[in-house]
Enzyme design. Structure first.
Site, PDB file in Angstrom:
ATOM      1  N   CYS A  85      23.164  14.796  -5.660  1.00  0.00           N
ATOM      2  CA  CYS A  85      22.890  14.260  -4.217  1.00  0.00           C
ATOM      3  C   CYS A  85      23.335  13.810  -2.750  1.00  0.00           C
ATOM      4  CB  CYS A  85      22.730  12.311  -5.341  1.00  0.00           C
ATOM      5  SG  CYS A  85      22.545  12.429  -6.447  1.00  0.00           S
ATOM      6  N   ARG A 108      -0.827  14.836   0.627  1.00  0.00           N
ATOM      7  CA  ARG A 108      -0.445  14.905   1.724  1.00  0.00           C
ATOM      8  C   ARG A 108      -0.010  13.319   2.716  1.00  0.00           C
ATOM      9  NH1 ARG A 108      -5.656  14.893   4.897  1.00  0.00           N
ATOM     10  NH2 ARG A 108      -7.507  14.405   3.206  1.00  0.00           N
TER      11      ARG A 108
HETATM   12  P1  XMP Z   1      22.930  14.510 -12.848  1.00  0.00           P
HETATM   13  O1  XMP Z   1      24.358  14.605 -11.510  1.00  0.00           O
HETATM   14  O2  XMP Z   1      23.401  14.184 -13.800  1.00  0.00           O
HETATM   15  O3  XMP Z   1      22.539  13.211 -11.855  1.00  0.00           O
HETATM   16  O4  XMP Z   1      22.805  15.797 -12.135  1.00  0.00           O
HETATM   17  C1  XMP Z   1      21.094  13.774 -12.171  1.00  0.00           C
HETATM   18  C2  XMP Z   1      20.487  12.147 -11.351  1.00  0.00           C
HETATM   19  O5  XMP Z   1      20.767  12.230  -9.732  1.00  0.00           O
HETATM   20  C3  XMP Z   1      19.499  12.036  -9.105  1.00  0.00           C
HETATM   21  N1  XMP Z   1      18.780  12.441  -7.916  1.00  0.00           N
HETATM   22  C4  XMP Z   1      18.289  12.441  -6.671  1.00  0.00           C
HETATM   23  N2  XMP Z   1      19.774  11.494  -5.879  1.00  0.00           N
HETATM   24  N3  XMP Z   1      19.277  12.703  -3.659  1.00  0.00           N
HETATM   25  C5  XMP Z   1      19.755  11.536  -4.779  1.00  0.00           C
HETATM   26  O6  XMP Z   1      19.957  10.942  -3.833  1.00  0.00           O
HETATM   27  C6  XMP Z   1      18.167  13.481  -4.888  1.00  0.00           C
HETATM   28  O7  XMP Z   1      17.994  14.670  -4.049  1.00  0.00           O
HETATM   29  C7  XMP Z   1      18.349  13.100  -6.402  1.00  0.00           C
HETATM   30  N4  XMP Z   1      17.758  14.472  -7.333  1.00  0.00           N
HETATM   31  C8  XMP Z   1      17.983  13.676  -8.564  1.00  0.00           C
HETATM   32  C9  XMP Z   1      18.235  10.828 -10.170  1.00  0.00           C
HETATM   33  O8  XMP Z   1      18.760   9.733 -10.268  1.00  0.00           O
HETATM   34  C10 XMP Z   1      19.442  11.935 -11.347  1.00  0.00           C
HETATM   35  O9  XMP Z   1      18.717  11.519 -13.224  1.00  0.00           O
END
Ligand code: XMP
Length: 484
Positions: A304, A403
């Site tokens: 994140c 899109r």
């Molecule tokens: P971990 O730490 O277990 O976290 O790899 C997985 C969780 O991260 C969230 N997630 C995101 N949060 N930007 C964010 O702010 C992203 O691009 C993103 N992709 C996933 C999601 O809740 C996941 O389960």
């Protein structure tokens, strides 16, 4: 007014701020019970959920998670058809009575039938006519030395052993043994095909005694949907047990209202999120009374960058305490799922002490053999790719499919990279469950409800945190440094 804002600033506790205080116990860690409910209906033997991310949960991950007593949530960074195909694969992976049976008609050639068997990796096909009347079964044994130009009707076995859908597992085993066959055809009173029981499925069932299953004996499965994606929900509904309405910021009332409309049209239960505050709970349940679970934590995931890019954050541990309190204050019984930033069993244990019913992990499972990413060697270390669903790469896929979604050039809220290869899902879950049991033992809890009631927190300073980690030693690689 602004001074008051500063005075009211909340302490955003994270995993590094708190420890579990050792408590009185008469529980042997081996006897700690980790089973839990993640919705009203779905009970897991292992409280672990694989994140709906395109480098974490495809069909293979969902199958592995359910076999180990957890559950996987299929990602939605693909077309509706692709997500449905993944869901079907999971549901077909093993079952007691398989419902979605592949059949053939008597008029096709053996060559074509062999091709179908090879493509779908199936050793026996019920032969049907008039849209469902079963007239035979064609197995690998029937076609092994058969001429490719001959017809299915000439080669199929017509002496069928069939049963009705209400047959018990024990009765099915007896029938299969008595006739020394591999497949039992399930038909209704009019001899219409209703399903198939296979020896292979029954054997697998014995191999994974703690697996998570639906009422019909297939592996349990979740799927991510967007809050406005009704078409996706309706297409997936026949194949999934639970939907995860997948939003970075779930306390968005337009999204909840739309998700509530979808909830009325589907049979699967709904987990909604992500949330980060106690007062969000009342807002969600006022619109979606039947919400079956709440997913919590904003901006803490390993990939994140939301907290950096936007300065908005509700760390996972803080969110868990907030939302679990909100649920209890309303006198509700809705499972809370902690999601994001869990790096080791201790982080997960803190989530349970904070009121969670289960933990969701991305990074941890992205490193497993069963995740969709490629296994590659980087500087001599085995790694797998992992990316945020708000990363540039993931957003580009979404934009190519739809899109009307936001252009991929919008600011990314996630990063892309690699995580260490961790082996099979079963190894990771075994290790995590072992660590959790030890933590529960220290806290004096026999199960998850015991953690809610009895576990106590202690606060630690950054200096204390450094001091309590291994120190004054050059750590031997692979002696425990993989959980930071
Ligand atoms: P971990 O730490 O277990 O976290 O790899 C997985 C969780 O991260 C969230 N997630 C995101 N949060 N930007 C964010 O702010 C992203 O691009 C993103 N992709 C996933 C999601 O809740 C996941 O389960």
């Amino acid at each position: 007014m602004f001074t008051k804002k500063l005075e009211e600033a909340k302490p955003l506790v994270t995993f590094s701020d708190l420890f579990l205080l050792p408590g009185k116990t008469d529980v042997d860690p081996d006897n700690v019970n980790l089973s839990t409910n993640i919705t009203k209906k779905i009970r897991l033997n292992s409280p672990f959920i694989a994140s709906p991310m395109d480098t974490v949960t495809g069909a293979d991950m969902a199958i592995a998670m359910a076999r180990q007593g957890g559950i996987g949530i299929l990602h939605r960074n693909c077309s509706i058809d692709q997500e449905v195909a993944m869901a079907k694969k999971v549901k077909r992976a093993e079952s007691f009575v398989m419902k979605d049976v592949i059949t053939i008609s008597p008029e096709i050639t053996i060559g074509k039938a062999k091709e179908l068997m090879r493509e779908s990796n199936i050793s026996g096909l019920p032969v049907v006519k008039n849209g469902g009347d079963v007239i035979g079964i064609l197995t690998k044994r029937d076609v092994r030395f058969a001429d490719n130009d001959s017809l299915v009707s000439d080669m199929m076995t017509t002496k069928l052993v069939s049963a009705k859908a209400n047959i018990s597992i024990e009765e099915a085993k007896k029938l299969l043994h008595k006739h020394r066959i591999e497949k039992l055809v399930i038909v209704d009173d009019d001899n219409h095909l209703e399903g198939l029981v296979t020896v292979k499925d029954l054997e697998r069932r014995g191999k994974y005694p703690f697996s998570t299953r639906d009422e019909e004996g297939s592996l349990a499965l979740g799927a991510a949907i967007g809050p406005f994606d009704e078409a996706r929900a309706l297409a997936l509904d026949p194949y999934v047990d639970v939907f995860v309405v997948d939003l970075a910021h779930g306390h968005n009332m337009n999204a909840v209202k739309s998700a509530a409309r979808i909830a009325e049209k589907v049979d699967a239960e709904i987990i909604y999120g992500n949330l980060g505050s106690d007062h969000s709970v009342a807002d969600i349940v006022s619109v979606m009374e039947d919400v079956a679970g709440l997913r919590v934590g904003i901006g803490s995931g390993a990939i994140c960058s939301t907290s950096v890019v936007t300065k908005a954050s509700a760390p996972t541990l803080y969110s868990t305490i907030q939302v679990a309190s909100g649920v209890r204050e309303l006198g509700l019984d809705i499972p809370v799922i902690s999601d994001g930033g869990i790096k080791n069993p201790g982080d997960a244990a803190l989530c349970f002490a904070a009121g969670a019913s289960a933990v969701m992990m991305g990074s941890m499972f992205a490193g497993c053999r069963e995740s969709p990413g490629q296994l590659l060697a980087i500087e001599g270390k085995m790694m797998k790719s992992y990316r945020g669903m708000g990363s540039r790469g993931a957003k580009a896929v979404r934009y190519a499919l739809d899109r009307y979604s936001k252009p991929a050039k919008g600011i990314p809220e996630g990063v892309e990279g690699f995580v260490p290869f961790r082996g099979n899902v079963s190894d990771v879950i075994d290790e995590f469950a072992g660590g959790l049991r030890a933590a529960f033992g220290y806290a004096g809890a026999a199960d998850i409800a015991g953690m809610w009631e009895d576990a106590k927190f202690g606060r630690i300073s950054p200096q204390g945190l450094r001091e309590t980690a291994p120190h004054d030693i050059l750590i031997t690689p692979s002696s425990g440094e993989e959980y930071s």
